[in-house]
Design an enzyme around this catalytic site. Structure first.
Site, PDB file in Angstrom:
ATOM      1  N   ALA A   1       0.833  -1.199   0.000  1.00 12.48           N
ATOM      2  CA  ALA A   1       0.000   0.000   0.000  1.00 12.48           C
ATOM      3  C   ALA A   1       0.868   1.249   0.000  1.00 12.48           C
ATOM      4  O   ALA A   1       2.004   1.224   0.480  1.00 12.48           O
ATOM      5  CB  ALA A   1      -0.923   0.003   1.217  1.00 12.48           C
ATOM      6  N   ASP A   2       0.312   2.322  -0.522  1.00  8.85           N
ATOM      7  CA  ASP A   2       0.993   3.610  -0.482  1.00  8.85           C
ATOM      8  C   ASP A   2      -0.049   4.717  -0.407  1.00  8.85           C
ATOM      9  O   ASP A   2      -1.069   4.659  -1.094  1.00  8.85           O
ATOM     10  CB  ASP A   2       1.870   3.822  -1.712  1.00  8.85           C
ATOM     11  CG  ASP A   2       2.767   5.034  -1.539  1.00  8.85           C
ATOM     12  OD1 ASP A   2       3.729   4.934  -0.744  1.00  8.85           O
ATOM     13  OD2 ASP A   2       2.486   6.074  -2.148  1.00  8.85           O
ATOM     14  N   THR A   3       0.214   5.692   0.439  1.00 13.86           N
ATOM     15  CA  THR A   3      -0.708   6.815   0.634  1.00 13.86           C
ATOM     16  C   THR A   3      -0.023   8.116   0.249  1.00 13.86           C
ATOM     17  O   THR A   3       1.124   8.350   0.628  1.00 13.86           O
ATOM     18  CB  THR A   3      -1.166   6.894   2.112  1.00 13.86           C
ATOM     19  OG1 THR A   3      -1.800   5.660   2.463  1.00 13.86           O
ATOM     20  CG2 THR A   3      -2.142   8.046   2.327  1.00 13.86           C
TER      21      THR A   3
END
Length: 191
Positions: free
Chosen positions: A73-75
């Site tokens: 995941a990456d935000t």
């Protein structure tokens, strides 16, 4: 004697926020952080950037666990088409929060799931967040707390920045760092 099977999911992230969200959703997992370079390519659109990083994180960890599902995941936080990642230092955190004060911005979290024997699936969720005006004193006090330093956009919606949020449009867990609806959908579709 009973033996419990290992969780089928490996989280390619050391983020305590992502771990907490998975636990709250009742998803069993192990943690194996991915260590990749996080740098936006010239001309890369913000959502494409987040999706690429999520995919690279999952793909970096997947070879270690060939029989397990791996989730990366990456935000990112975007305001005026500028990507705000984790602040470089105290002054950068102050700059980001001043930029977000009294305005709306987008938080995108991309997730990528590597399923054994299949290609990865990648999706993203974007939530619009609106901050009230934040005083310089509030910003300085918050940055001094240290909380913003490892967070995209220099804030944690579930932490000290919570009082600044006037409203959101979209999924709260996206802003925290893992859109649970997207993760559940991907896991269900993958069996």
């Amino acid at each position: 004697m009973f033996q419990f099977a290992k969780p089928r999911l490996v989280l390619a992230s050391a983020s305590p926020r992502r771990q907490e969200l998975l636990r709250e959703a009742g998803i069993a997992f192990d943690v194996w952080p991915a260590h990749i370079a996080e740098q936006r390519r010239p001309g890369e659109a913000p959502v494409q950037y987040a999706c690429r990083l999520a995919r690279e994180k999952a793909s970096a960890v997947a070879p270690r666990f060939p029989d397990r599902y791996v989730l990366g995941a990456d935000t990112i936080v975007v305001v005026d088409n500028h990507v705000l990642e984790k602040p470089l230092d105290f002054d950068d955190a102050v700059r980001m929060l001043q930029l977000l004060s009294g305005r709306g911005h987008q938080v995108t979290t991309a997730v990528s799931l590597v399923v054994p024997g299949h290609q990865s699936q990648t999706s993203s969720s974007t939530t619009q967040v609106y901050f009230r005006e934040i005083t310089d004193e509030e910003i300085l006090s918050y940055v001094r707390s240290g909380e913003p330093m490892d967070k995209a956009g220099a804030y944690a919606i579930q932490g000290g920045a919570a009082p600044w949020v006037e409203r959101i449009h979209g999924e709260y867990s996206t802003v925290v760092g893992l859109p649970l609806s997207v993760v559940q959908e991907m896991l269900s579709a993958s069996g």
